[in-house]
Write an enzyme that holds these catalytic residues in place. Structure first.
Site, short mmCIF file in Angstrom:
data_model
loop_
_atom_site.label_atom_id
_atom_site.label_comp_id
_atom_site.label_asym_id
_atom_site.label_seq_id
_atom_site.Cartn_x
_atom_site.Cartn_y
_atom_site.Cartn_z
N SER A 1 0.84 -1.20 0.00
CA SER A 1 0.00 0.00 0.00
C SER A 1 0.87 1.25 0.00
CB SER A 1 -0.91 0.03 1.23
OG SER A 1 -1.64 1.26 1.26
N VAL B 1 7.50 2.12 3.95
CA VAL B 1 8.43 1.51 3.00
C VAL B 1 7.89 1.60 1.58
CG1 VAL B 1 9.69 -0.60 2.38
CG2 VAL B 1 9.41 0.01 4.79
N CYS B 2 6.59 1.41 1.41
CA CYS B 2 5.98 1.50 0.08
C CYS B 2 6.12 2.92 -0.47
CB CYS B 2 4.52 1.11 0.14
SG CYS B 2 4.23 -0.57 0.74
N ASP B 3 5.89 3.91 0.37
CA ASP B 3 6.06 5.31 0.01
C ASP B 3 7.50 5.55 -0.43
OD1 ASP B 3 7.09 8.08 0.93
OD2 ASP B 3 4.93 8.40 1.00
#
Length: 172
Positions: free
Chosen positions: A60, A65-67
């Site tokens: 997501s 971490v995804c950002d």
């Protein structure tokens, strides 16, 4: 109807979880898929045929971490002429568009697998227990061959950005 391959304990997300779909390996022909763009149009692997593709997969965009992963590939995109970069998640297209605007993401195309889970099951990154995608990076050459595949073992870990970028540069 065939039963999808299930790989139990293949990813850590609040403990071990099951990934649905095959494990894609270097040398495989990249499976096609249909995902949804931020404007709700369909996007497939074939849409970028003839270019090298980095496909960054995240659970997501609204997590740390995804950002960071999506921002890193957006920064690298400026140095990678002729490379298409997709970030795939099951976030809704509206949320992806909002996130991209807030984060200033302009070089990476975010696409959503929320509708059919076509990408997640084709690339073996669908988390059965949560209906999310695991963290992974694939590099596909202009002829649809997988030249790099990394299944990150745990949600809180980053992929090997340098190896993925080197694979994309070598495939050009």
């Amino acid at each position: 109807m065939t039963t999808a391959v299930e790989r139990q304990g293949a990813f850590q997300f609040k403990g071990p979880v099951t990934l649905v779909g095959p494990e894609i390996k270097v040398g495989d022909t990249a499976p096609d898929f249909t995902v949804v763009a931020n404007d709700l149009s369909a996007v497939s692997l074939a849409d970028s045929k003839g270019t090298v593709r980095i496909i960054s997969v995240v659970p997501s965009l609204d997590t740390g971490v995804c950002d960071a992963q999506t921002r890193r590939f957006n920064e690298e995109a400026a140095k990678l002429d002729g490379v298409t970069i997709l970030t795939v998640s099951v976030d809704l297209p509206f949320g992806q568009k909002r996130w991209c605007g807030a984060a200033g993401i302009e070089k990476v195309q975010t696409v959503s697998d929320y509708k059919d889970l076509s990408f997640g099951t084709a690339y073996g990154v669908l988390i059965k227990e949560f209906r999310l995608l695991s963290r992974a990076v694939f590099v596909v050459d202009a002829n649809d061959k997988v030249v790099y595949a990394e299944y990150v073992p745990a949600a809180g870990e980053h992929p090997n950005y340098e190896a993925a970028i080197a694979a994309a540069q070598a495939a050009k």
